[in-house]
Design a protein around this motif. Structure first.
Motif, short mmCIF file in Angstrom:
data_model
loop_
_atom_site.label_atom_id
_atom_site.label_comp_id
_atom_site.label_asym_id
_atom_site.label_seq_id
_atom_site.Cartn_x
_atom_site.Cartn_y
_atom_site.Cartn_z
N ARG A 2 1.12 -6.61 1.62
CA ARG A 2 1.47 -5.40 1.27
C ARG A 2 0.66 -4.72 0.04
O ARG A 2 0.47 -5.34 -0.88
N ILE A 3 0.03 -3.40 0.33
CA ILE A 3 -1.02 -2.88 -0.72
C ILE A 3 -0.28 -1.65 -1.27
O ILE A 3 0.06 -0.89 -0.45
N GLY A 4 -0.13 -1.73 -2.53
CA GLY A 4 0.53 -0.47 -3.39
C GLY A 4 -0.36 0.63 -3.63
O GLY A 4 -1.51 0.54 -3.67
N LEU A 5 0.36 1.75 -3.50
CA LEU A 5 -0.85 3.19 -3.96
C LEU A 5 -1.04 2.99 -5.39
O LEU A 5 -2.15 3.51 -5.76
N HIS A 6 -0.32 2.15 -6.26
CA HIS A 6 -0.90 1.99 -7.63
C HIS A 6 -2.26 1.14 -7.89
O HIS A 6 -2.73 1.04 -9.11
N GLU A 7 -2.50 0.43 -6.79
CA GLU A 7 -3.52 -0.71 -6.97
C GLU A 7 -4.88 0.04 -7.08
O GLU A 7 -5.04 1.11 -6.74
N HIS A 8 -6.21 -0.87 -7.74
CA HIS A 8 -7.31 -0.37 -7.69
C HIS A 8 -8.09 -0.71 -6.24
O HIS A 8 -7.81 -1.86 -5.94
N PHE A 9 -8.79 0.12 -5.72
CA PHE A 9 -9.12 -0.07 -4.36
C PHE A 9 -10.66 -0.42 -4.40
O PHE A 9 -11.49 0.40 -4.76
N THR A 10 -10.94 -1.72 -3.57
CA THR A 10 -12.35 -2.04 -3.69
C THR A 10 -12.46 -1.36 -2.04
O THR A 10 -11.50 -0.97 -1.59
N LEU A 11 -13.90 -1.28 -1.73
CA LEU A 11 -14.25 -0.84 -0.16
C LEU A 11 -13.57 -1.64 0.63
O LEU A 11 -12.69 -1.02 1.66
N LYS A 12 -13.39 -2.87 0.49
CA LYS A 12 -12.61 -3.66 1.65
C LYS A 12 -11.06 -3.33 1.55
O LYS A 12 -10.36 -3.09 2.62
N LYS A 13 -10.49 -3.26 0.36
CA LYS A 13 -9.16 -3.06 0.32
C LYS A 13 -8.55 -1.69 0.95
O LYS A 13 -7.69 -1.55 1.67
N LEU A 14 -9.74 -0.56 0.56
CA LEU A 14 -9.36 0.60 1.05
C LEU A 14 -9.49 0.93 2.46
O LEU A 14 -8.62 1.50 3.19
N THR A 79 5.09 12.76 -6.85
CA THR A 79 6.41 12.57 -7.35
C THR A 79 6.38 11.02 -7.75
O THR A 79 7.15 10.52 -8.56
N LEU A 80 6.21 10.34 -6.57
CA LEU A 80 6.25 8.93 -6.82
C LEU A 80 5.27 8.59 -7.94
O LEU A 80 5.65 7.47 -8.78
N GLY A 81 4.13 9.16 -8.06
CA GLY A 81 3.16 8.81 -9.15
C GLY A 81 3.79 9.05 -10.62
O GLY A 81 3.35 8.46 -11.48
N GLU A 82 4.59 9.93 -10.67
CA GLU A 82 5.22 10.58 -11.82
C GLU A 82 6.43 9.70 -12.04
O GLU A 82 6.96 9.94 -12.96
N GLY A 83 6.85 8.82 -11.12
CA GLY A 83 7.69 8.06 -11.57
C GLY A 83 9.11 8.18 -10.99
O GLY A 83 10.11 7.46 -11.46
N ASP A 84 9.48 9.17 -10.35
CA ASP A 84 10.71 9.81 -9.93
C ASP A 84 10.93 9.52 -8.64
O ASP A 84 10.86 10.18 -7.72
N ARG A 85 11.33 8.10 -8.45
CA ARG A 85 11.46 7.78 -6.76
C ARG A 85 12.79 8.24 -6.18
O ARG A 85 12.63 8.62 -4.86
N ASP A 86 13.79 8.58 -6.82
CA ASP A 86 14.90 9.40 -6.36
C ASP A 86 14.76 10.59 -5.66
O ASP A 86 15.04 11.04 -4.87
#
Length: 461
Positions: A2-14, A79-86
């Protein structure tokens, strides 16, 4: 993995992250092509022409799902990036329910609109008019599920489950193809069989994601209790307005192409020209879907990092996105030119129609060199919650430039002018897209050395 939205993306991971979205969009296009192949080979040229004439109606209605899906996923990922999951889950649930309700209204009201719309779109003679009405009424009956299927394509990526989205779409596509073989080829139901096969697969594709998000799952999103957030709904619609305008204007362009082809070729040969154009667009959809798949798959990443204020990762994603669009465009153009003959041959048309489609596709394929940048540019501004610029890019590309080109070029170039209209439109759109990207890079910070402004406080949602 599973790759999270918050991760740093190399070309391969992207590429790993967006690949399911690309395959998902390609698969959606492929099973539309399979529909066309079965109809062309077992129902005939007039049935294909009928589908091409009535299809803009479904493009308009389906665009509602793309609009809310693209704009809503941009809002939810921010909104997820801002930390408000609910709050993100409440937004998500509201958008899904409202989309389903809109789909029901369309399904009911559309039944009364099929006949006059078919006449308006040029289906004036039998059996083409009858084909349009039968196909239209069956497909409109399952529009709520089709629109929901479109909205979930974006939200599966935002939920960090792009592979699950691929599975849902691919299995619906496989079901459609199997049923095409059974109903069209096996039972001999012709156009009706193709419509029933598509309708059943749309119901499946719309229900499966609802079951998943209602059940206990380990994704970022789930369907939950919510209240109506008018401001958020309006924001989602404006964010995704470019996708709406793009699909609606594409429907208008298809109508104009059909009218221009019939005007140039006359009544009898015009039917063959419409069928040839339908074949070109079937194949072109597969190529376009690769660009759109990347846009759908990468947009939540940019939206998340925009919400989190991560300027470094935004630059990383932008640079890699532009590189991928360049390489993909060159590859798609080379592939389309090399395989134009077998692509057009599989539709089984008589020689006159085949030659018309072959020449048209060879000319049209030049558009793949530019369109990726325009699709990515529009999606970029959608992910940054700037629906106005995103919509303007799509509107100018799909409405102003393309309609003008398809009306003017045939005066000087005849039928070749129809095939060339999209090329001229995308060249002009590319210039506009570059202007906006340069003009707004300081504001958002997706490239360059400028500091990222704190736009999150100004977003209003």
């Amino acid at each position: 993995m599973r790759i999270g939205l918050h991760e740093h993306f190399t070309l391969k991971k992207l590429l790993v992250f967006v690949l399911p979205s690309i395959v998902m969009m390609v698969f959606t296009s492929i099973y539309s092509v399979v529909d066309g192949l079965f109809v062309a080979n077992f129902a005939g040229e007039e049935a294909v022409a009928a589908i091409n004439l009535i299809y803009p109606l479904f493009m308009v209605f389906g665009s509602i799902g793309f609009m809310i899906g693209a704009g809503g996923s941009a809002l939810v990922s921010k909104t997820l990036g801002e930390g408000d999951r609910d709050k993100a889950n409440r937004y998500f649930s509201m958008l899904v329910c409202l989309t389903g309700g809109i789909g029901v209204l369309i399904a009911v009201g559309g039944q009364f609109a099929v006949e006059p719309v078919a006449r308006l779109l040029g289906a004036n003679d039998e059996p083409i008019f009858g084909y349009c009405v039968i196909y239209g009424r069956i497909i409109l009956g399952t529009q709520p599920f089709f629109i929901l299927q479109n909205i979930f394509q974006s939200f599966f990526v935002t939920a960090e489950k792009p592979r699950l989205g691929l599975v849902a779409t691919a299995s619906a596509g496989i079901l459609n193809m199997v049923l095409d073989a059974v109903f069209v080829a096996g039972c001999g139901w012709g156009l009706t069989g193709a419509a029933v096969a598509t309708a059943i697969s749309q119901v499946y594709g719309g229900v499966l994601p609802i079951i998943y998000f209602l059940s206990k799952n380990n994704s970022l999103l789930k369907l939950t209790k919510f209240r109506f957030y008018g401001k958020a709904f309006l924001k989602a619609c404006t964010n995704g307005s470019s996708e709406f305008f793009s699909n609606v204007s594409s429907a208008v362009v298809v109508i104009l192409y059909n009218f221009q082809i019939q005007a140039i070729l006359g009544d009898e040969l015009g039917k063959s020209g419409v069928a040839a154009y339908g074949s070109i667009m079937y194949i072109a959809m597969i190529f376009f879907s690769m660009f759109m798949g990347y846009a759908v798959g990468s947009a939540p990443l940019m939206g998340y990092n925009y919400g989190a204020g991560n300027r470094t990762e935004m630059k990383n994603l932008y640079k890699k996105g532009m590189l991928i669009m360049l390489v993909t465009g060159l590859s798609m153009f080379g592939l389309s030119e090399a395989l134009a003959y077998p692509f057009m041959k599989i539709f089984g048309y008589k020689q006159e129609v085949f030659e018309m489609a072959l020449r048209g596709f060879r000319i049209y394929s030049v558009v793949f060199l530019m369109c990726g940048f325009n699709i990515y540019g529009s999606a970029l501004f959608t992910s940054l919650n700037n629906g106005l610029i995103s919509a303007l890019i799509s509107f100018m590309r799909s409405v102003v430039f393309q309609i003008t080109a398809v009306m003017v070029l045939p005066i000087f170039m005849g039928l070749d002018g129809v095939w060339s209209a999209a090329i001229v439109a995308d060249v002009l759109s590319l210039l506009l897209t570059v202007i906006f990207m340069v003009a707004y890079h300081k504001r958002y910070g997706y490239y360059g050395k400028e500091k990222l402004c704190d736009e999150n406080k100004k977003s209003g949602v």
